[in-house]
Design an enzyme around this catalytic site. Structure first.
Site, PDB file in Angstrom:
ATOM      1  N   GLY A  15     -23.429  -9.862-129.464  1.00 37.06           N
ATOM      2  CA  GLY A  15     -23.621 -10.711-128.275  1.00 37.06           C
ATOM      3  C   GLY A  15     -25.021 -10.521-127.701  1.00 37.06           C
ATOM      4  NE  ARG A  76     -19.941 -10.772-131.573  1.00 33.64           N
ATOM      5  CZ  ARG A  76     -19.981 -11.476-130.431  1.00 33.64           C
ATOM      6  NH1 ARG A  76     -19.805 -12.774-130.445  1.00 33.64           N
ATOM      7  NH2 ARG A  76     -20.205 -10.861-129.298  1.00 33.64           N
ATOM      8  CG  ASP A 107     -20.696   1.475-130.559  1.00 35.58           C
ATOM      9  OD1 ASP A 107     -21.766   2.108-130.542  1.00 35.58           O
ATOM     10  OD2 ASP A 107     -19.709   1.762-129.847  1.00 35.58           O
ATOM     11  CB  THR A 129     -23.719  -4.653-125.479  1.00 31.25           C
ATOM     12  OG1 THR A 129     -22.506  -5.211-124.934  1.00 31.25           O
ATOM     13  CG2 THR A 129     -23.625  -3.141-125.354  1.00 31.25           C
ATOM     14  CG  ASP A 131     -19.108  -5.973-123.234  1.00 34.04           C
ATOM     15  OD1 ASP A 131     -19.243  -6.795-122.315  1.00 34.04           O
ATOM     16  OD2 ASP A 131     -18.530  -6.224-124.307  1.00 34.04           O
ATOM     17  CG  ASP A 133     -18.947  -1.941-125.362  1.00 34.15           C
ATOM     18  OD1 ASP A 133     -20.180  -2.109-125.446  1.00 34.15           O
ATOM     19  OD2 ASP A 133     -18.136  -2.617-126.012  1.00 34.15           O
ATOM     20  NE  ARG A 175     -13.306 -10.974-127.059  1.00 37.19           N
ATOM     21  CZ  ARG A 175     -14.147 -11.524-127.946  1.00 37.19           C
ATOM     22  NH1 ARG A 175     -14.326 -10.975-129.123  1.00 37.19           N
ATOM     23  NH2 ARG A 175     -14.821 -12.615-127.640  1.00 37.19           N
TER      24      ARG A 175
END
Ligand code: ADP
Ligand code: F6P
Length: 324
Positions: A15, A76, A107, A129, A131, A133, A175
Site C-alpha cells: 500500500g 501487490r 513486512d 505503511t 498502518d 504494523d 485490516r
C-alpha cells in the site's frame, strides 16, 4: 571481500503511504552524492519482473518531497512469493546492472527483499505503511499523515454528530492492525474504540450499555472509532440504534487516509531513513531494515526484524477505557 556497489535501485511496494516520495528522493540524491548510478523500478516487484526499470538523476525527484502517493507507483505482486519468480527477479537485476535495491514498503515487501538478498542482490528495507504494523520499528512512513487526516475527518463528523445528538461509528483503515483506530480514538476523545487486537464478542453489548449509561447522565452523543479489521460498521449502527434509541450513522473513511500531503514528521523521518539505507548499501551491508526505536534511528537484520511481534502498548489501551 564485500561486493562492489555501483548501481542502486529503488522501488515502492504494498500500500502507498504519504512520505514514500520523500524516501525515494533521499535514496536518489544520497546515492548520487556518493557517486553511484541510480535506477527506479516502477510498480514494486511486478515492475521488476516486467523490467519497468529506468535511470534516475537528481531532477527525477524534483518537486516530490511534498507530494502524497508514490511517483514510482506501487503494486501487490503475489507471484513474487514463488522462489522461481524471485530467481527471475535477481536475474533481471543482474541484467540491468543493479547491485543493490532499497525496498520501501511493509513486512510483505521486506520478505521479498530478504529473498533477493539471499540471491546475491544487496537489499535494505525502509518501513513505509500507514498502518504502523511493522514490529521492529516505532515509526513507519505515512502513519503520522494518515492519523492526522483521519483525526481531522473525525473532528468534523463529531461536530454534526453532536448537533444531531447522534451516535457515530467511524471506520478507519487497518485490516490487521488497530494503531490508526487507537491513536484517533484517543486524539478524538472517542467514547469507544474497537481494535482487532483486542476485540471480543461482547464489545457491541458494552457499547450499547455505555450509550444507555451516558444517556442517563445526560450525554446526547457518542463516538465509536472502529478499525477496518473489525468492519461491519453499517450493521453495527443499525443494531445500536435499535437497542439504544439513539440515531446512529456509520462513516467509512477509506482510502482518503492513504493520500495527501505528508506531514513534516513523515518528510523528515522518510528522508533520514532513505539516506541511511543508501549509506548501509555503500558500506556493503545487505538484508537490513531501517527502524526508529526508543527515539533513535537504527538498522536491524531483516530476518530478526520479521521475527518480531508487535502489540498494542498496555498504557495506551488502558486510557481508551479510563478517560471516557
Ligand atoms: P506490505 O509490504 O505493505 O506488507 P504486502 O503484504 O501486500 O504489503 O506485500 C507487498 C508485496 O511484497 C507483495 O505483493 C509481494 O510482491 C511481496 N511479498 C509479500 N510476501 C512475500 C514473500 N513471502 N516472499 C516474497 N515476496 C513477498
Ligand atoms: O496500506 C495499508 C492499508 O491501507 C490497510 O490499512 C488496508 O487494510 C489496506 O491497505 C487496503 O488495501 P487496498 O488498497 O488494496 O484496498
Amino acid at each position: 571481500m564485500a561486493k562492489e556497489i555501483n548501481t542502486i535501485a529503488v522501488l515502492t511496494s504494498g500500500g502507498d503511504a504519504p512520505g514514500m516520495n520523500a524516501a525515494t528522493r533521499a535514496v536518489v540524491r544520497e546515492a548520487l552524492y556518493r557517486g553511484k548510478k541510480v535506477k527506479g523500478i516502477r510498480r514494486g516487484y511486478a515492475g521488476l519482473l516486467n523490467e519497468e526499470i529506468f535511470d534516475m538523476d537528481a531532477s527525477s525527484v524534483s518537486d516530490t518531497i511534498s507530494r502524497g502517493g508514490t511517483i514510482l507507483q506501487t503494486a501487490r505482486c503475489v507471484e513474487f512469493v514463488d522462489p522461481k519468480v524471485q530467481e527471475k527477479g535477481a536475474e533481471i537485476c543482474r541484467k540491468h546492472g543493479i547491485d543493490a535495491i532499497v525496498v520501501i514498503g511493509g513486512d510483505g515487501s521486506f520478505k521479498g527483499a530478504q529473498k533477493l538478498a539471499r540471491l546475491g542482490i544487496n537489499t535494505v528495507g525502509v518501513p513505509g505503511t500507514i498502518d504502523l504494523d511493522i514490529a521492529c520499528t516505532d515509526y513507519t512512513i505515512g502513519f503520522d499523515t494518515a492519523v492526522n487526516t483521519a483525526m481531522e475527518a473525525i473532528d468534523k463528523i463529531r461536530d454534526t454528530s453532536t448537533s444531531h445528538e447522534r451516535c457515530s461509528i467511524i471506520e478507519v483503515m487497518g485490516r490487521h492492525a488497530g494503531y490508526i483506530a487507537l491513536w484517533c480514538g484517543i486524539a478524538n476523545g472517542a467514547e469507544d474504540i474497537l481494535l482487532p487486537e483486542k476485540y471480543d464478542e461482547d464489545q457491541e453489548m458494552k457499547i450499547i450499555e455505555h450509550i444507555k449509561m451516558n444517556k442517563r447522565k445526560g450525554k446526547q452523543h457518542h463516538i465509536v472509532v472502529n478499525a477496518e479489521g473489525i468492519g461491519h460498521s453499517q450493521e453495527m449502527a443499525k443494531r445500536i440504534e435499535e437497542a439504544t434509541g439513539m440515531e446512529t450513522r456509520a462513516s467509512i473513511l477509506g482510502h482518503m487516509q492513504r493520500g495527501g500531503v505528508p506531514t513534516c514528521k513523515d518528510r523528515v523521518y522518510a528522508t533520514t531513513m532513505g539516506s541511511m539505507a543508501v549509506k548501509l548499501l555503500c558500506e556493503g551491508k545487505s538484508n537490513r531494515v531501517i527502524a526508529h526505536r526508543n527515539g533513535e534511528f537504527c538498522d536491524l537484520d531483516i530476518d530478526e526484524a520479521l521475527a518480531m511481534k508487535k502489540t498494542i502498548p498496555d498504557y495506551m489501551y488502558y486510557i481508551t477505557n479510563s478517560l471516557v
